[in-house]
Design a protein around this motif. Structure first.
Motif, PDB file in Angstrom:
ATOM      1  N   ALA A 102      16.121  68.757  37.336  1.00 41.17           N
ATOM      2  CA  ALA A 102      14.894  69.090  36.604  1.00 41.17           C
ATOM      3  C   ALA A 102      14.114  67.856  36.177  1.00 41.17           C
ATOM      4  CB  ALA A 102      15.234  69.939  35.378  1.00 41.17           C
ATOM      5  N   ASN A 103      14.377  66.730  36.824  1.00 43.97           N
ATOM      6  CA  ASN A 103      13.695  65.499  36.424  1.00 43.97           C
ATOM      7  C   ASN A 103      12.186  65.676  36.369  1.00 43.97           C
ATOM      8  OD1 ASN A 103      16.227  64.411  36.485  1.00 43.97           O
ATOM      9  ND2 ASN A 103      15.814  62.924  38.098  1.00 43.97           N
ATOM     10  N   ASN A 104      11.626  66.200  37.439  1.00 45.00           N
ATOM     11  CA  ASN A 104      10.180  66.351  37.507  1.00 45.00           C
ATOM     12  C   ASN A 104       9.674  67.402  36.527  1.00 45.00           C
ATOM     13  OD1 ASN A 104       7.753  65.468  39.159  1.00 45.00           O
ATOM     14  ND2 ASN A 104       7.564  67.687  39.253  1.00 45.00           N
ATOM     15  N   ALA A 105      10.405  68.506  36.418  1.00 40.83           N
ATOM     16  CA  ALA A 105       9.987  69.579  35.511  1.00 40.83           C
ATOM     17  C   ALA A 105       9.926  69.094  34.064  1.00 40.83           C
ATOM     18  CB  ALA A 105      10.952  70.766  35.629  1.00 40.83           C
ATOM     19  N   VAL A 106      10.948  68.353  33.641  1.00 41.52           N
ATOM     20  CA  VAL A 106      10.982  67.852  32.263  1.00 41.52           C
ATOM     21  C   VAL A 106       9.865  66.842  32.044  1.00 41.52           C
ATOM     22  CG1 VAL A 106      12.326  66.578  30.547  1.00 41.52           C
ATOM     23  CG2 VAL A 106      13.455  68.268  32.015  1.00 41.52           C
ATOM     24  N   GLU A 108       7.050  66.553  33.510  1.00 41.12           N
ATOM     25  CA  GLU A 108       5.731  67.197  33.466  1.00 41.12           C
ATOM     26  C   GLU A 108       5.493  67.918  32.146  1.00 41.12           C
ATOM     27  OE1 GLU A 108       4.796  69.609  36.833  1.00 41.12           O
ATOM     28  OE2 GLU A 108       4.855  67.932  38.250  1.00 41.12           O
ATOM     29  N   LEU A 109       6.547  68.525  31.574  1.00 35.80           N
ATOM     30  CA  LEU A 109       6.339  69.185  30.282  1.00 35.80           C
ATOM     31  C   LEU A 109       6.061  68.161  29.186  1.00 35.80           C
ATOM     32  CD1 LEU A 109       6.176  71.906  28.828  1.00 35.80           C
ATOM     33  CD2 LEU A 109       8.537  71.567  28.122  1.00 35.80           C
ATOM     34  N   VAL A 110       6.697  67.000  29.262  1.00 38.01           N
ATOM     35  CA  VAL A 110       6.390  65.933  28.300  1.00 38.01           C
ATOM     36  C   VAL A 110       4.898  65.619  28.335  1.00 38.01           C
ATOM     37  CG1 VAL A 110       6.707  63.494  27.740  1.00 38.01           C
ATOM     38  CG2 VAL A 110       8.687  64.897  28.333  1.00 38.01           C
ATOM     39  N   ILE A 111       4.368  65.490  29.538  1.00 33.69           N
ATOM     40  CA  ILE A 111       2.934  65.210  29.677  1.00 33.69           C
ATOM     41  C   ILE A 111       2.115  66.370  29.121  1.00 33.69           C
ATOM     42  CG2 ILE A 111       1.054  64.746  31.287  1.00 33.69           C
ATOM     43  CD1 ILE A 111       3.087  62.448  30.993  1.00 33.69           C
ATOM     44  N   GLY A 112       2.553  67.600  29.418  1.00 34.04           N
ATOM     45  CA  GLY A 112       1.827  68.771  28.929  1.00 34.04           C
ATOM     46  C   GLY A 112       1.785  68.837  27.410  1.00 34.04           C
ATOM     47  N   LEU A 113       2.921  68.618  26.774  1.00 38.20           N
ATOM     48  CA  LEU A 113       2.968  68.636  25.312  1.00 38.20           C
ATOM     49  C   LEU A 113       2.114  67.524  24.720  1.00 38.20           C
ATOM     50  CD1 LEU A 113       6.782  69.340  24.774  1.00 38.20           C
ATOM     51  CD2 LEU A 113       4.899  70.926  24.334  1.00 38.20           C
ATOM     52  N   THR A 152      16.025  55.429  29.171  1.00 36.51           N
ATOM     53  CA  THR A 152      15.295  55.150  30.415  1.00 36.51           C
ATOM     54  C   THR A 152      16.136  55.453  31.657  1.00 36.51           C
ATOM     55  OG1 THR A 152      15.977  52.824  30.264  1.00 36.51           O
ATOM     56  CG2 THR A 152      13.814  53.415  29.352  1.00 36.51           C
ATOM     57  N   GLY A 153      16.815  56.579  31.604  1.00 35.16           N
ATOM     58  CA  GLY A 153      17.509  57.072  32.788  1.00 35.16           C
ATOM     59  C   GLY A 153      16.499  57.661  33.755  1.00 35.16           C
ATOM     60  N   ARG A 154      16.962  58.574  34.607  1.00 34.46           N
ATOM     61  CA  ARG A 154      16.088  59.099  35.656  1.00 34.46           C
ATOM     62  C   ARG A 154      14.897  59.869  35.105  1.00 34.46           C
ATOM     63  NH1 ARG A 154      20.690  61.550  39.609  1.00 34.46           N
ATOM     64  NH2 ARG A 154      21.661  61.918  37.587  1.00 34.46           N
ATOM     65  N   ILE A 155      15.145  60.724  34.102  1.00 32.97           N
ATOM     66  CA  ILE A 155      14.027  61.514  33.559  1.00 32.97           C
ATOM     67  C   ILE A 155      13.093  60.623  32.752  1.00 32.97           C
ATOM     68  CG2 ILE A 155      13.371  63.404  32.030  1.00 32.97           C
ATOM     69  CD1 ILE A 155      15.961  64.801  32.762  1.00 32.97           C
ATOM     70  N   MET A 158      11.008  58.622  35.169  1.00 32.70           N
ATOM     71  CA  MET A 158       9.987  59.431  35.833  1.00 32.70           C
ATOM     72  C   MET A 158       8.841  59.740  34.865  1.00 32.70           C
ATOM     73  SD  MET A 158      10.366  63.021  37.918  1.00 32.70           S
ATOM     74  CE  MET A 158      11.071  62.196  39.349  1.00 32.70           C
ATOM     75  N   THR A 159       9.184  60.023  33.615  1.00 33.02           N
ATOM     76  CA  THR A 159       8.157  60.265  32.600  1.00 33.02           C
ATOM     77  C   THR A 159       7.294  59.019  32.413  1.00 33.02           C
ATOM     78  OG1 THR A 159       9.634  61.816  31.458  1.00 33.02           O
ATOM     79  CG2 THR A 159       7.773  60.957  30.207  1.00 33.02           C
TER      80      THR A 159
END
Length: 317
Positions: A102-106, A108-113, A152-155, A158-159
């Motif tokens: 869910a790296n990308n999904a998480v 993207e929600l950070v950006i959305g919030l 600063t792991g994978r998610i 990516m964020t």
């Protein structure tokens, strides 16, 4: 062996049938429960004769592990595994997770919030439906802001990359520096400096003994009045009572929260539910149609590799 999937994985039945076909071809028994339960007695009944269990984020307490006398392996269709009872470690049961699904999904929600808080999207929606205007709804831009990535792991990386694409400046904190984050231009700083200087702080820490309550009242008090906090990691890495207090006192500008000290539904007296300037979501960061398929694929691959004697994604309990 008897392999049991104890809860739905939010994918079509055909996907489960396809992914389980290799297990069946090898002569193993596969059992799929398409309803979710937190009832311990029901979970005991489902798990008692299993050699391998597959779960997502449904708790698997010690009482259930205790009755599963043949249990050798647990495949977790989830990144976190703190919902598995400690008995798994005591019995030497192999636990494999689905980190990365869910790296990308998480991210993207950070950006959305973040955008919701900075551009008042929810507020604008409410105002326009009530006949209102732009008054009081001038927002801010991400471009030029300093983004603090905690973990600063994978998610987290990516964020950071998504924020970089929006023109932000990147700083980060972690116990280990990630070369990929550095390549993005992220500068590592100590946690106090990050809390003091960031305009937007995004948390990406796992939950363990060293991170529980890590974002304490003291650290939250270092934030600027104009800054916002985003938590799509684990609820308990933050002192959420202190966060609610600081929000209500308007000592920070807002918070976007997807994770809490418990799984939803959230009790009505939970402080963050009534805190000012918050956007709350019911632990959905991981949940996209695409990520659900990816995690199912990883969870079954974990089982297949274990059966082949070459386990992957094994976690340290």
């Amino acid at each position: 062996m008897i392999i049991k999937l104890l809860e739905p994985l939010v994918v079509k039945k055909e996907v489960i049938e396809n992914l389980s076909s290799e297990i069946k071809k090898l002569g193993h028994e596969f059992v799929y429960y398409n309803t979710k339960t937190t009832d311990v007695e029901e979970l005991k009944e489902r798990a008692k004769d299993a050699d391998i269990l597959m779960i997502a984020n449904n708790p698997l307490p010690n009482e259930v592990i205790e009755v599963a006398k043949n249990l050798k392996m647990i495949s977790v269709a989830f990144t976190g595994f703190d919902h598995i009872g400690t008995l798994a470690k005591e019995r030497g049961i192999v636990v494999c997770n689905a980190a990365g699904y869910a790296n990308n999904a998480v991210a993207e929600l950070v950006i959305g919030l973040t955008l919701d808080l900075m551009r008042n999207i929810n507020k604008c929606n409410s105002v326009i439906r009530k006949g209102g205007t732009i008054a009081g709804l001038i927002g801010g831009e991400v471009k030029g802001k300093t983004i603090g990535i905690v973990g600063t792991g994978r998610i987290g990386t990516m964020t950071a990359n998504l924020f970089k694409c929006m023109g932000a400046n990147l700083i980060g904190y972690d116990i280990t520096e990630n070369p990929k984050a550095i390549e993005l231009g992220l500068k590592y700083v100590d946690i106090d400096t990050l809390m003091k200087t960031s305009d937007i702080i995004s948390l990406h820490l796992p939950l363990n003994d060293s991170t529980r309550g890590f974002i304490s009242k003291e650290k939250l008090s270092l934030m600027k009045e104009t800054s916002i906090l985003i938590n799509c990691a684990r609820g308990a890495v933050v002192d959420n009572n202190a966060l609610a207090e600081i929000l209500n006192e308007e000592k920070i500008a807002g918070a976007g929260i997807d994770v809490f000290d418990m799984e939803p539904p959230i009790p009505s007296d939970y402080p963050l539910l009534n805190a000012k300037n918050t956007i709350l979501t019911p632990h959905v960061a991981f949940a996209s149609h695409e990520s659900m398929i990816i995690r199912a694929e990883i969870a079954f691959d974990n089982v297949n590799k274990y059966l082949a004697g070459t386990p992957i994604n094994v976690v340290k309990l």
